[in-house]
Enzyme design. Structure first.
Site, short mmCIF file in Angstrom:
data_model
loop_
_atom_site.label_atom_id
_atom_site.label_comp_id
_atom_site.label_asym_id
_atom_site.label_seq_id
_atom_site.Cartn_x
_atom_site.Cartn_y
_atom_site.Cartn_z
N ARG A 66 0.82 -1.22 0.00
CA ARG A 66 0.00 0.00 0.00
C ARG A 66 0.86 1.26 0.00
NH1 ARG A 66 -4.13 -0.62 4.81
NH2 ARG A 66 -2.55 -2.03 5.65
N TYR A 70 0.54 4.64 -2.30
CA TYR A 70 0.42 5.99 -1.77
C TYR A 70 1.51 6.92 -2.35
CZ TYR A 70 -2.35 3.53 1.78
OH TYR A 70 -3.27 2.74 2.43
N TYR A 92 -12.33 10.27 -0.53
CA TYR A 92 -13.58 10.06 0.19
C TYR A 92 -13.39 10.34 1.68
CZ TYR A 92 -11.68 5.41 1.39
OH TYR A 92 -10.90 4.37 1.84
#
Length: 519
Positions: A66, A70, A92
């Site tokens: 991850r 990023y 979001y």
């Protein structure tokens, strides 16, 4: 400043129902707009409203670390900024809560001489407070990322509420397409919680809804019952303080037009700049609108929006305890509900955070059989995270009302961000005019903080700007300088964390082993 800029914004949840006017304005003004949202309806709305919008979803794929994803987001945003483009990145929820890329992109853009800023958004925690109808400041609230909570042996006070994020992704650092990344890790989490809480202590597994036609997922269980619940990577665990049981909402009565109805909302700050569309609809459509605002500009806006708008400020009496004013507000709101009106009660900021009349009105309305609900809003914390560049997911966060913090010694984790509200009003139980602080209370607070932090530790005194033409007030002082620092009764204190504890390698190994057994 060089040509080119970056603005990070949040779309909240409920498709476009929680996108604020200031966020919409920033997206429309951008030369290039990027987005990363969690469900297809918001994606379709963005693509319809902004045909040239660019998705960031392609940086994620099965098994990719991850952090690599990023970092690629950061590089993609900065590449556009360096070309002299005014870039807007929409995430979001809140753009600064559990969003590494936004903070890092802003930090690096500023370091390279570009203008960069973050606007607050409605976070999943804002939705949790509204949907569970809990006030995080009542007993204090501690929040941690679930893996970090376990591998760093976090100190926490069970007499304050505990929030654990990403409980379905324990020990996982790579991206996966399935919903639950570590089912077996839940048993490890339960075992650690049972060191402090009894197995039958209540707990809530929460997931905010993305669609206005669907209810949020609220599973009321016990600590021991967590592994048997429906959990995914978006699930959040809420553990109430010991001695307090979260009350289940009463079933909604039959909806009849001749019955009264209550909706409690928050207007955020910056006049109408942070009012969400779902809140705006309630403000306009209410047959009776009551409000408690902290600035005259928002008051004028509300009166122009709805001619029934009625202030609750006259419920206060100088020298009288605030609980008396709260009682008058609740009775005035309920009287209109009992008359059969569609009532909206509007408060500044988030209506659940340290605003007793909002929660008490809801409780009493339902007790009397009337439909009642609360909508989430931008909170003072959301503004603080955006203005100070704080991500509560990195170090964890402890929130407490300042007087309560002093009155009830708490075993909080000083390696987490500490936020104390109303630091200028320590020990002031009665309403007063003016906003001068209680200096004696500040001296007591400085003494208490000095027992945990060096006197040279720098802290921020924060006050939200009520008008969009002014910036929020941020004054950095040391703990020793706190008693004489410039502030008001409305100021919030932010205390940065001390260095984190080392990772418990044995616990990390157990979590990783659990990941393997879950597949």
């Amino acid at each position: 400043m060089k040509q080119g800029s970056l603005t990070a914004v949040g779309t909240g949840f409920l498709v476009a129902g929680q996108v604020t006017p200031e966020t919409i304005a920033s997206m429309r003004a951008a030369d290039e707009l990027f987005f990363l949202v969690s469900e297809p309806a918001t994606r379709l709305w963005l693509e319809n409203q902004f045909p040239s919008v660019q998705s960031l979803h392609d940086v994620f794929w099965e098994g990719r670390p991850r952090q690599d994803a990023y970092d690629e987001i950061v590089e993609r945003l900065l590449a556009s900024v360096r070309r002299g483009r005014n870039v807007c990145a929409a995430f979001y929820g809140h753009p600064g809560v559990f969003v590494h890329s936004s903070h890092e992109a802003i930090r690096r853009a500023r370091a390279e001489g570009f203008a960069a800023r973050m606007l607050p958004g409605v976070s999943a925690e804002d939705c949790l407070f509204a949907d569970l109808e809990v006030d995080p400041a009542a007993d204090g609230c501690q929040s941690f990322e679930a893996t970090d909570f376990l591998i760093r042996g976090r100190v926490f006070d069970p007499h304050s509420a505990l929030v654990l994020w990403q409980m379905g992704a324990l020990g996982v650092t790579t991206y996966h397409l399935h919903e639950l990344w570590n089912a077996a890790g839940l048993a490890i989490l339960v075992a650690e919680l049972c060191r402090v809480y009894p197995p039958d202590h209540p707990a809530v597994i929460y997931e905010a809804t993305h669609y206005p036609v669907c209810a949020p997922l609220i599973q009321r269980t016990t600590i021991a019952g967590i592994p048997g619940c429906q959990v995914n990577t978006h699930s959040t665990l809420w553990v109430p303080p010991i001695g307090r049981t979260p009350a289940a909402r009463s079933p909604e009565p039959d909806s009849k037009r001749d019955r009264g109805r209550l909706t409690v909302v928050g207007t955020g700050y910056n006049v109408a700049g942070q009012v969400t569309p779902e809140t705006l609809s309630c403000l306009k459509g209410a047959e009776r609108l009551f409000y408690l605002m902290s600035d005259p500009a928002t008051t004028s806006w509300l009166k122009g929006l709805n001619p029934t708008a009625e202030s609750l400020h006259d419920c206060y009496r100088v020298g009288e305890p605030g609980i008396e004013a709260c009682g008058r507000m609740v009775e005035r709101i309920l009287a209109a509900v009992r008359e059969g009106s569609e009532v909206c009660a509007a408060f500044y900021g988030h209506p659940a955070i340290y605003i007793p009349p909002g929660l008490e009105s809801l409780r009493r309305a339902r007790q009397e059989g009337f439909p009642a609900r609360m909508l989430p809003a931008i909170s003072f914390e959301d503004c603080l995270f955006a203005d100070l560049g704080v991500d509560p997911g990195v170090h964890g966060r402890v929130l407490c009302e300042a007087t309560s913090f002093l009155a009830s010694p708490r075993g909080f984790d000083s390696t987490a961000d500490l936020i104390l509200i109303q630091v200028g009003a320590i020990g002031l139980a009665n309403f007063q005019t003016g906003d001068w602080p209680n200096r004696e209370g500040l001296r007591r607070l400085a003494g208490a903080l000095g027992e945990r932090y060096p006197e040279s530790h720098r802290v921020a005194l924060y006050r939200i700007s009520q008008l969009p033409i002014f910036e929020s007030s941020i004054d950095w002082v040391t703990v020793a300088e706190l008693p004489d620092a410039p502030l008001s009764v409305f100021s919030t204190l932010y205390v940065p964390p001390l260095p984190r504890r080392p990772v418990d390698k044995e616990m990390l190994a157990r979590l990783r082993e659990a990941v393997g057994s879950s597949r």
